[in-house]
Structures are given as structure tokens and as C-alpha cells.
Design an enzyme around this catalytic site. Structure first.
Site, PDB file in Angstrom:
ATOM      1  N   CYS A   1     -10.007   6.102 -17.253  1.00 38.07           N
ATOM      2  CA  CYS A   1      -9.062   6.422 -16.180  1.00 38.07           C
ATOM      3  C   CYS A   1      -9.162   5.404 -15.050  1.00 38.07           C
ATOM      4  O   CYS A   1     -10.258   5.025 -14.631  1.00 38.07           O
ATOM      5  CB  CYS A   1      -9.352   7.821 -15.648  1.00 38.07           C
ATOM      6  SG  CYS A   1      -8.397   8.255 -14.156  1.00 38.07           S
TER       7      CYS A   1
ATOM      8  N   CYS B   1      -9.324  16.877 -14.000  1.00 36.53           N
ATOM      9  CA  CYS B   1      -9.482  15.821 -13.008  1.00 36.53           C
ATOM     10  C   CYS B   1     -10.346  16.365 -11.879  1.00 36.53           C
ATOM     11  O   CYS B   1      -9.961  17.311 -11.187  1.00 36.53           O
ATOM     12  CB  CYS B   1      -8.125  15.371 -12.471  1.00 36.53           C
ATOM     13  SG  CYS B   1      -8.249  14.139 -11.145  1.00 36.53           S
TER      14      CYS B   1
ATOM     15  N   CYS C   1      -2.528   2.781   5.709  1.00 32.73           N
ATOM     16  CA  CYS C   1      -3.181   3.130   4.449  1.00 32.73           C
ATOM     17  C   CYS C   1      -3.705   1.904   3.726  1.00 32.73           C
ATOM     18  O   CYS C   1      -4.291   2.028   2.649  1.00 32.73           O
ATOM     19  CB  CYS C   1      -2.219   3.900   3.542  1.00 32.73           C
ATOM     20  SG  CYS C   1      -0.749   2.961   3.073  1.00 32.73           S
TER      21      CYS C   1
ATOM     22  N   TYR D   1       9.010   5.393  10.601  1.00 29.66           N
ATOM     23  CA  TYR D   1       8.624   5.798   9.245  1.00 29.66           C
ATOM     24  C   TYR D   1       8.132   7.256   9.338  1.00 29.66           C
ATOM     25  O   TYR D   1       7.060   7.601   8.860  1.00 29.66           O
ATOM     26  CB  TYR D   1       7.529   4.901   8.675  1.00 29.66           C
ATOM     27  CG  TYR D   1       7.729   3.424   8.936  1.00 29.66           C
ATOM     28  CD1 TYR D   1       8.485   2.631   8.070  1.00 29.66           C
ATOM     29  CD2 TYR D   1       7.164   2.813  10.051  1.00 29.66           C
ATOM     30  CE1 TYR D   1       8.662   1.270   8.318  1.00 29.66           C
ATOM     31  CE2 TYR D   1       7.341   1.451  10.303  1.00 29.66           C
ATOM     32  CZ  TYR D   1       8.087   0.690   9.441  1.00 29.66           C
ATOM     33  OH  TYR D   1       8.265  -0.650   9.690  1.00 29.66           O
TER      34      TYR D   1
ATOM     35  N   GLU E   1      13.521   7.287   9.779  1.00 26.75           N
ATOM     36  CA  GLU E   1      13.019   7.439   8.414  1.00 26.75           C
ATOM     37  C   GLU E   1      14.116   7.008   7.444  1.00 26.75           C
ATOM     38  O   GLU E   1      15.296   7.320   7.648  1.00 26.75           O
ATOM     39  CB  GLU E   1      12.619   8.883   8.161  1.00 26.75           C
ATOM     40  CG  GLU E   1      12.396   9.285   6.709  1.00 26.75           C
ATOM     41  CD  GLU E   1      11.309   8.491   6.014  1.00 26.75           C
ATOM     42  OE1 GLU E   1      11.492   8.150   4.833  1.00 26.75           O
ATOM     43  OE2 GLU E   1      10.268   8.218   6.652  1.00 26.75           O
TER      44      GLU E   1
ATOM     45  N   CYS F   1     -17.798  11.934 -13.295  1.00 25.01           N
ATOM     46  CA  CYS F   1     -16.627  12.217 -14.125  1.00 25.01           C
ATOM     47  C   CYS F   1     -16.746  11.524 -15.477  1.00 25.01           C
ATOM     48  O   CYS F   1     -16.999  10.316 -15.548  1.00 25.01           O
ATOM     49  CB  CYS F   1     -15.363  11.731 -13.409  1.00 25.01           C
ATOM     50  SG  CYS F   1     -13.861  11.959 -14.386  1.00 25.01           S
TER      51      CYS F   1
ATOM     52  N   CYS G   1     -10.129   6.434 -10.090  1.00 21.19           N
ATOM     53  CA  CYS G   1     -11.294   6.340  -9.208  1.00 21.19           C
ATOM     54  C   CYS G   1     -11.992   5.000  -9.406  1.00 21.19           C
ATOM     55  O   CYS G   1     -12.228   4.577 -10.534  1.00 21.19           O
ATOM     56  CB  CYS G   1     -12.273   7.482  -9.484  1.00 21.19           C
ATOM     57  SG  CYS G   1     -11.664   9.119  -8.999  1.00 21.19           S
TER      58      CYS G   1
ATOM     59  N   ASP H   1       3.805   4.677  10.993  1.00 17.73           N
ATOM     60  CA  ASP H   1       3.027   4.944   9.787  1.00 17.73           C
ATOM     61  C   ASP H   1       3.761   4.285   8.627  1.00 17.73           C
ATOM     62  O   ASP H   1       4.392   4.954   7.799  1.00 17.73           O
ATOM     63  CB  ASP H   1       2.917   6.468   9.582  1.00 17.73           C
ATOM     64  CG  ASP H   1       2.008   6.840   8.423  1.00 17.73           C
ATOM     65  OD1 ASP H   1       1.441   5.936   7.786  1.00 17.73           O
ATOM     66  OD2 ASP H   1       1.872   8.046   8.150  1.00 17.73           O
TER      67      ASP H   1
END
Length: 442
Positions: free
Chosen positions: A89, A177, A395, A300, A324, A81, A92, A368
Site C-alpha cells: 500500500c 485500513c 498542506c 479558497y 471559492e 500495518c 503510509c 487555504d
């Protein structure tokens, strides 16, 4: 104590040898004087010139970019990229590393966080040490998978769309992108000007072809007449209350996973990699192995992805409670699962609402949580419910490791851990841990 301002070291350059990869998309290096540098755009083992981007004389560590590669690693490739690199940017982190090496780095970070924060080796966590690519993402060096189905563009003062630079509000204008899905690229956000707009979020639902843009006007700005390259619904963020409102078309997009259609309204959360929802559902269901008639908690729960999958498997004699905090997500979850009378969705923060449910036992739990994790008190409550298995979708490996330590205090240990590279070219990684009570063994 001195209150004199410390001299900034921004712009200072050091020639250093690069050490190991660290959580966050950078590597660790030390100057000849012993200063710690967190360096982006470098690879372990390289000799580089690092230019400081953040830090002062008394800082515990400095942030820096590798601006010259003196001795490159064999794992280095030219970033595909044109917007990846020092000062460009910030989306990434690993464009300059071979795809397989990126996954190896992510595995090293997971292993380091497990050991440091949970006291677990990969073997003790039930993990073989690999980070698996999503189907279609295993590409040769120099190619970039187009996986991001939701992209938030920042709009510069000139009205051009771009992406934020690393740890900055400055905008890097882009013409394309590379990690955006074809559906997002087809909207043509980068090819037009956006006067009076602060951000444009472009969404392309992979399961239905639905397209959506969410516009945030600058203060006092007016919405432009939106004419994009594809049929699209338009929403706007109200500067007064921060709410999202429909301007044109549907207020939601439709997504598909596990044989069901899910409505996701007003820019609500849905995994951005097109393969992620199905991959994660399969990993969670394979780990939990729901049985007919069992009860389950989905914490969640978002728009009901895991709640729907569990409900299908526990059948009409089972029951699922989803919790939630987001009002619109709860509305969507109730709509999405309205054909399942044994599913109940409640609105509230998990740490506050779960104790008020007066639930004292359950068979299965899936959680989660957001990037910060579930936290000690919530984990303590979950370990008191006697679930035979718990699925933790994470995550952030640091938050996962912290919570695994809390689970161990409550008598649960990982049975298996799987890691998925659902965010190629970035430092982010998704994990699914399956836990069980220690006395059950493996």
C-alpha cells in the site's frame, strides 16, 4: 542527440548508506557511482539494500525501496500495518518510524523547504521547530491513530476493495485500513465485493455520525445493491460527465467545528482528521485576532469554515467575503452561513475573481489554497490590500515556502508559524503561518 531508448534500471539493487529525509516520504542516498536514490521504507543513517522501482540509465535520479535493512536505525520499529512495506500500500510513508521521529522528520522537511525556497530560518519564520500531534494522536510506538474519516478504496478486477500501491494503479487488497476512523471501518467496505465498481469512497462525519459512500462504476458498469453494515447514504459518479449524483439518502454529510454545523455536499472537501477543523480554526483565529467591525477575505473558502469563524468575531458591523471555485462548495457555504447577512460568498477562481471585486483594502485575509499554493500573482495582489494580518493555511511546505518568498517581496513576513501532524504515518503535514507587514515588526 541520441534517440535510442535507455536501458531500464528497475530491479537493480544497490547497498547504500541512507542520508537525510526529503520532502515526499523518502530519504536520499547515493550509490558508489554517485547516482542519487530517493528511497522509501528507509531511515536516515541506515545501511540498506535498495531496489530500483523507477529509472533509466540517463535518469537524473532513481526511485527505490529499501528491501533489506543491513544496519537498522534505533528509530526503526516494525510497521504495525501488514500492508505497509515495499511494493504494498502506498498510503503510509512512515509506519516503520517511531511516532515522535515521524514528527521530527516533518519538522526537518519544513525547515529545509523554508531555507531553500524562502531563505528563512525557523526563527525568522516565527517557528519553534516542533510539529504538534493532534489531541489523542500521541501514541506509543507500535500503535496507529485511527484518524482518516474519508478513505477512497480502489476495487480490483476481482471486486475486492484495496488501496493503491505507491505511484501505481495496482490495487493492494486490504482487510482493514488501520488509519481509518472507526466510523469508516464500521461501514465494512473491505468485507464485501464490489462487482463493476472502480472506486468506493467511504465518509464518516465525525460531528454528526453521518455515513456516506460514493461509488464510481467501471465503464459500462452498473451500481450494485448497496447493503452496508451501517445506515448510509449512497452517491455515484457519472462516467459521462464526472458529476456526483445522489442515489439514496442525503446528498451531504454534516460536520461540526467552532460551535457551528457545516453541510458538506457531494463528497466535497473537509479536513479528513476529525480534530483538524477545530485545531485550524483556533490557530487561525489566535493568529488573526479579529476585532469587531473589521473586514476580511476568506480565499479558497470551501464550505465556509474560516468565513463563519471570522464572521462570528467581527460581528454585525464587520464583513466577510469568501471566494471559492467549486459550485457545490459555494452552495454549501451560502447555506451554512445564511444566518450571517454580513458574509458574502462568490464563485470563481481566486486569481481571476479577486481582481474583479475591485476591493482595494481589507483588515484580514485567510487563504487555504490547494497543494500547488496561491502563486506569485495572487500573493502580489494580496500584499497590495494592506491587511494588518494574513493567515496562510498550507498542506504542502514547499508551496508555503514559495509563497512566503512572494509575500516577502510584497512587504510581509511571518509573525508565527505552527505545524500540525494531522496525517500521522504519512509524510503530509499542515502548517498555519500568520503574516504581517514588515513595518509593524514583532
Amino acid at each position: 542527440m541520441s534517440t535510442e531508448p535507455q536501458a531500464s534500471l528497475i530491479g537493480e539493487e544497490y547497498e547504500v548508506e541512507v542520508g537525510p529525509v526529503a520532502h515526499g516520504g523518502h530519504c536520499i542516498a547515493r550509490t558508489a557511482g554517485g547516482r542519487v536514490l530517493f528511497v522509501r521504507h528507509a531511515l536516515p543513517g541506515e545501511k540498506i539494500v535498495a531496489r530500483v522501482t523507477e529509472g533509466e540509465e540517463d535518469s537524473r535520479y532513481l526511485r527505490a525501496d529499501a528491501v533489506k535493512i543491513v544496519e537498522p536505525s534505533k528509530d526503526r520499529v516494525e510497521a504495525p500495518c501488514p500492508y505497509a512495506g515495499p511494493g504494498k500500500c502506498g498510503g503510509c510513508d512512515w509506519q516503520h518510524a517511531k511516532p515522535g521521529v515521524q514528527r521530527r522528520f516533518k519538522g526537518e522537511v519544513i525547515a529545509e523547504q523554508l531555507q531553500r525556497l524562502a531563505g528563512l530560518t525557523p526563527e525568522e519564520a516565527g517557528w519553534d521547530g516542533t510539529v504538534m500531534p493532534a489531541p489523542g494522536d500521541k501514541l506509543p510506538a507500535g500503535e496507529v491513530p485511527a484518524w482518516r474519516s474519508r478513505v477512497q478504496y480502489a476495487i480490483g478486477e476481482d471486486g475486492r476493495a484495496g488501496l493503491r500501491r505507491h505511484r501505481s494503479h495496482e490495487v493492494e487488497p486490504v482487510e482493514h485500513c488501520m488509519i481509518a476512523t472507526e466510523g469508516v471501518s464500521e461501514l465494512g467496505v473491505e468485507r464485501r465485493e464490489w462487482p463493476q465498481i472502480a472506486t468506493v469512497e467511504a465518509i464518516a462525519a465525525s460531528g454528526s455520525g453521518d455515513r456516506q459512500v460514493i461509488l464510481t462504476p467501471r465503464e459500462g458498469g452498473r451500481l450494485p445493491l448497496v447493503e452496508l453494515d451501517k445506515p448510509v447514504s449512497v452517491l455515484r459518479v457519472d462516467e459521462r460527465d464526472g458529476g456526483v449524483h445522489r442515489v439514496h439518502g442525503r446528498a451531504f454529510v454534516r460536520e461540526r467545528a467552532d460551535g457551528r454545523t457545516y453541510r458538506v455536499g457531494m463528497g466535497g472537501f473537509w479536513q479528513v482528521h476529525p480534530q483538524a477543523p477545530q485545531l485550524l480554526v483556533e490557530a487561525v483565529m489566535q493568529g488573526l485576532m479579529p476585532r469587531k467591525g473589521e473586514t476580511a477575505l476568506d480565499l479558497y473558502c470551501g464550505v465556509g469554515l474560516f468565513a463563519g469563524a471570522i464572521a462570528e468575531r467581527v460581528g454585525e458591523t464587520g464583513a466577510v467575503l469568501g471566494i471559492e471555485s467549486g459550485k457545490r462548495a459555494v452552495e454549501d457555504a451560502r447555506h451554512n452561513l445564511q444566518d450571517m447577512p454580513r458574509v458574502r460568498i462568490e464563485q470563481g477562481k481566486v486569481d481571476q475573481l479577486l481582481p474583479r471585486t475591485r476591493i482595494t483594502e481589507t483588515d484580514l485575509i485567510v487563504l487555504d489554497p490547494p497543494r500547488a499554493g496561491a502563486g506569485k500573482q495572487t500573493v502580489k495582489h494580496l500584499t497590495s490590500l494592506g491587511a494588518r494580518r494574513i493567515a496562510y493555511v498550507a498542506c504542502d511546505p514547499a508551496a508555503l515556502a514559495r509563497d512566503l518568498a512572494y509575500f516577502r517581496e510584497g512587504g510581509y513576513r511571518p509573525r508565527t508559524l505552527r505545524a500540525f501532524d494531522l496525517f500521522p504515518m504519512t509524510h503530509h503535514v499542515e502548517c498555519v503561518a500568520i503574516l504581517e507587514p514588515v513595518e509593524r515588526g514583532r
